[in-house]
Design a protein around this motif. Structure first.
Motif, mmCIF file in Angstrom:
data_model
loop_
_atom_site.group_PDB
_atom_site.id
_atom_site.type_symbol
_atom_site.label_atom_id
_atom_site.label_comp_id
_atom_site.label_asym_id
_atom_site.label_seq_id
_atom_site.Cartn_x
_atom_site.Cartn_y
_atom_site.Cartn_z
ATOM 1 N N LYS A 1 34.603 31.666 29.426
ATOM 2 C CA LYS A 1 33.740 32.778 29.853
ATOM 3 C C LYS A 1 34.577 34.026 30.127
ATOM 4 O O LYS A 1 34.230 35.121 29.674
ATOM 5 N N SER A 2 35.653 33.871 30.871
ATOM 6 C CA SER A 2 36.485 35.043 31.219
ATOM 7 C C SER A 2 37.020 35.719 29.959
ATOM 8 O O SER A 2 37.023 36.949 29.856
ATOM 9 N N ARG B 1 36.147 39.576 28.096
ATOM 10 C CA ARG B 1 37.216 40.531 27.792
ATOM 11 C C ARG B 1 37.298 40.829 26.306
ATOM 12 O O ARG B 1 37.650 41.933 25.899
ATOM 13 N N THR C 1 31.641 39.040 36.780
ATOM 14 C CA THR C 1 32.728 39.555 35.934
ATOM 15 C C THR C 1 32.244 40.771 35.153
ATOM 16 O O THR C 1 32.953 41.793 35.073
ATOM 17 N N ARG D 1 31.889 43.823 37.696
ATOM 18 C CA ARG D 1 33.112 44.396 38.279
ATOM 19 C C ARG D 1 34.000 45.006 37.201
ATOM 20 O O ARG D 1 34.523 46.111 37.376
ATOM 21 N N ARG E 1 34.933 45.908 47.009
ATOM 22 C CA ARG E 1 36.301 45.535 46.637
ATOM 23 C C ARG E 1 36.748 46.214 45.338
ATOM 24 O O ARG E 1 37.943 46.359 45.097
ATOM 25 N N ALA F 1 43.030 37.868 46.545
ATOM 26 C CA ALA F 1 43.522 37.560 45.192
ATOM 27 C C ALA F 1 42.310 37.522 44.267
ATOM 28 O O ALA F 1 41.556 36.562 44.280
ATOM 29 N N SER F 2 42.106 38.592 43.490
ATOM 30 C CA SER F 2 40.931 38.661 42.629
ATOM 31 C C SER F 2 41.279 39.206 41.251
ATOM 32 O O SER F 2 41.731 40.343 41.109
ATOM 33 N N ALA F 3 41.044 38.364 40.239
ATOM 34 C CA ALA F 3 41.287 38.803 38.859
ATOM 35 C C ALA F 3 40.287 39.868 38.447
ATOM 36 O O ALA F 3 40.581 40.723 37.603
ATOM 37 N N GLN F 4 39.098 39.815 39.040
ATOM 38 C CA GLN F 4 38.084 40.813 38.664
ATOM 39 C C GLN F 4 38.478 42.192 39.180
ATOM 40 O O GLN F 4 38.344 43.191 38.467
ATOM 41 N N ARG G 1 44.046 34.793 37.412
ATOM 42 C CA ARG G 1 43.987 34.682 35.947
ATOM 43 C C ARG G 1 44.423 35.997 35.305
ATOM 44 O O ARG G 1 44.037 37.083 35.765
ATOM 45 N N ILE H 1 39.820 28.465 41.483
ATOM 46 C CA ILE H 1 38.790 29.066 42.339
ATOM 47 C C ILE H 1 37.368 28.689 41.907
ATOM 48 O O ILE H 1 36.498 28.504 42.747
ATOM 49 N N ASP H 2 37.150 28.540 40.598
ATOM 50 C CA ASP H 2 35.794 28.211 40.135
ATOM 51 C C ASP H 2 35.530 26.706 40.091
ATOM 52 O O ASP H 2 34.407 26.281 39.806
ATOM 53 N N GLU I 1 36.994 32.859 49.818
ATOM 54 C CA GLU I 1 36.349 33.512 48.658
ATOM 55 C C GLU I 1 35.163 32.705 48.116
ATOM 56 O O GLU I 1 34.256 33.261 47.503
ATOM 57 N N LYS J 1 30.773 33.643 45.983
ATOM 58 C CA LYS J 1 30.577 33.374 44.553
ATOM 59 C C LYS J 1 29.066 33.439 44.259
ATOM 60 O O LYS J 1 28.312 34.010 45.013
ATOM 61 N N ARG K 1 27.484 26.191 38.745
ATOM 62 C CA ARG K 1 28.566 25.218 38.962
ATOM 63 C C ARG K 1 28.188 24.167 40.008
ATOM 64 O O ARG K 1 28.666 23.032 39.971
HETATM 65 C C1 S3P Z 1 36.889 35.842 36.958
HETATM 66 C C2 S3P Z 1 37.581 35.879 38.142
HETATM 67 C C3 S3P Z 1 37.239 35.069 39.319
HETATM 68 C C4 S3P Z 1 36.294 33.931 38.957
HETATM 69 C C5 S3P Z 1 35.172 34.368 38.051
HETATM 70 C C6 S3P Z 1 35.721 34.944 36.761
HETATM 71 C C7 S3P Z 1 37.310 36.699 35.844
HETATM 72 O O1 S3P Z 1 36.597 35.888 40.268
HETATM 73 O O2 S3P Z 1 35.763 33.360 40.128
HETATM 74 O O3 S3P Z 1 34.327 33.283 37.744
HETATM 75 O O4 S3P Z 1 36.880 36.481 34.704
HETATM 76 O O5 S3P Z 1 38.104 37.622 36.091
HETATM 77 P P1 S3P Z 1 37.434 36.727 41.366
HETATM 78 O O6 S3P Z 1 38.312 37.629 40.668
HETATM 79 O O7 S3P Z 1 36.368 37.421 42.162
HETATM 80 O O8 S3P Z 1 38.162 35.685 42.182
#
Ligand code: S3P
Length: 446
Positions: free
Chosen positions: A28-29, A33, A102, A105, A133, A173-176, A201, A321-322, A345, A349, A394
């Motif tokens: 999905k991530s 992208r 995702t 954000r 955020r 810590a957030s990849a988004q 990630r 995290i997921d 965190e 979700k 999930r």
């Molecule tokens: C994601 C980042 C994570 C994850 C989400 C997908 C992404 O969220 O929980 O399902 O694709 O960057 P956070 O960055 O809010 O932790």
């Protein structure tokens, strides 16, 4: 009374095991992208393995409305005609991101660099989730974004605001958040640097590099320079380890299971679930490790073996995290106590995954004590019972796996959002051996 045909319950019969070879849908991530960078690139991007789930489709629909031509999806294939970093055009109304955090954000970061206004909205769950955020650090870059009270969506993004690069230390810590800032950074004057308190990630960084836009890394900092261009190309998306995680846990806990999950993305920022299950005693072997389009991939072979409880190292939290709904089910079926901390965190979700999982486990007779930032679970054998997924994909899939070890049937309510990340879950899980039936509201009223 009118019935909602989209409302789906799962009915899982106890017992069984998981075996064979399965390939779960695309990551999905990475799917999000691929659409975003493909749209902003020069030339054509051809994608295979795209996740045709509602979340990634929401991103795709948004870019179409922003003037991008995309052929597909057709069996996971897309052809995206990139418009270049400055080629998007205004949408004719608000963009609805559905359930997808995702999409919202990352698009917020990308859209505050455009010369037109955009409004982003989403479903009830997404409109409750924290957006400050991203909007606060973007405002520090010069963006102009109005939120609903409390910093939630809808978000009204004003175009035509010049952005400047910043150095930003993320409090969570957030990849988004990291990705939103890096995407905004493509439009900013100078360099944009983001610091993460723990590794998250890094698909955005890898894919930007693949599109010819180097992302510098210095320790926990990642940085981009504005003013470049992206070059389209081919992207092969591996199977989503977050979807594989449910079957992985199912095969760990169900005696006699012997399952191969094919072509799974094994980016080290995503494999916390494998490490946690191994700490619990799981028998997992990774075969045919290879690298595809800048992402590590492999086949995951798992055989059932009794698990024991563990204290989960906090460093693994962002890397899994997921996957905690699935990990909690593994803990519920393990011998002894599992303790999770440092995972606050999970409360923000698609649902409050600490509260909702604890309630669900308790409904199955498992001792599960929610904590502000985690959970303490005493392993045992789940009883049958009825679970409310709170519309969280999930949660629904995790409890479906609990049926493999439960003493009675499990009913899981409100599973329609499984389609956001794992279309075809029920059929695929059945093909591997789970005794799962679906029931829509219409069936129930017949
Ligand atoms: C994601 C980042 C994570 C994850 C989400 C997908 C992404 O969220 O929980 O399902 O694709 O960057 P956070 O960055 O809010 O932790």
């Amino acid at each position: 009374m009118p019935v909602d045909p989209a409302y789906v319950d799962y009915l899982v019969q106890p017992g069984g095991s998981l075996s064979g070879r399965v390939r779960v849908p695309g990551d999905k991530s990475i799917s999000h992208r691929a659409v975003m960078l493909g749209a902003l690139a020069e030339g054509e991007t051809r994608v295979s393995g795209f996740l045709e789930g509602a979340d990634a489709l929401a991103t795709l629909a948004a870019f179409r409305r922003l003037g991008v031509t995309v052929e597909g999806p057709d069996h996971g294939r897309l052809r995206i005609r990139g418009v270049g970093l400055h080629g998007l055009t205004a949408a004719d109304g608000p963009l609805d991101m559905g359930n997808s955090g995702t999409s919202m954000r990352l698009l917020t970061g990308l859209l505050c660099g455009q010369d037109f206004d955009t409004t982003l909205t989403g479903d009830d769950s997404l409109r409750r989730r924290p957006m400050a955020r991203v909007t606060e650090p973007l405002a520090a870059m010069g963006a102009h974004i109005e939120t609903a009270p409390g910093g939630t969506a809808p978000l009204a993004i004003r175009g035509g605001q010049p952005l400047r690069g910043i150095r930003y230390e993320m409090p969570v810590a957030s990849a988004q958040v990291k990705s939103a800032l890096l995407l905004a950074g493509l439009y900013a004057d100078g360099e944009t640097w983001v610091h993460e308190p723990a590794p998250t990630r890094d698909h955005t960084e890898r894919m930007l590099a693949g599109f010819g836009m180097p992302v510098e890394r210095a320790g926990a900092w990642s940085g981009v320079r504005g003013g470049g261009t992206l070059q389209g190309g081919a992207i092969d998306i591996p199977a989503d380890i977050s979807s594989a995680a449910f079957l992985l846990v199912g095969a760990c806990i169900a005696e006699g299971s012997d399952l191969v999950l094919e072509h799974v993305g094994l980016n080290p920022t995503r494999t916390g679930v494998v490490e946690i299950l191994e700490l619990m005693g799981a028998d997992i072997e990774i075969r045919h490790r290879r690298e595809i389009g800048g992402e590590p991939v492999g086949d995951v072979h798992v055989r059932a073996r009794p698990l024991h409880g563990v204290t989960i190292p906090e460093r693994l939290v962002p890397l899994a995290i997921d996957e905690f709904p699935a990990v909690f089910v593994a803990a519920a079926c393990a011998r002894g106590r599992t303790v999770l901390t440092g995972a606050r965190e999970l409360r923000v979700k698609e649902s409050d995954r600490i509260a909702v999982m604890a309630q669900g486990l308790q409904a199955l007779g498992i001792q599960a004590e929610p904590r502000e930032d985690g959970m303490v679970i005493e392993g045992g054998r789940p009883a049958g019972g009825t679970i409310d997924s709170h519309g969280d994909h999930r949660i629904a899939m995790a409890f479906a796996m609990a049926g493999l070890q439960s003493d009675g049937p499990i009913t899981i309510r409100d599973c329609r959002n499984v389609d956001t990340s794992f279309p075809g879950f029920a059929e695929l899980a059945r093909s591997a051996g789970l005794e799962l039936q679906t029931r829509t509201a219409e069936d129930a009223h017949e």
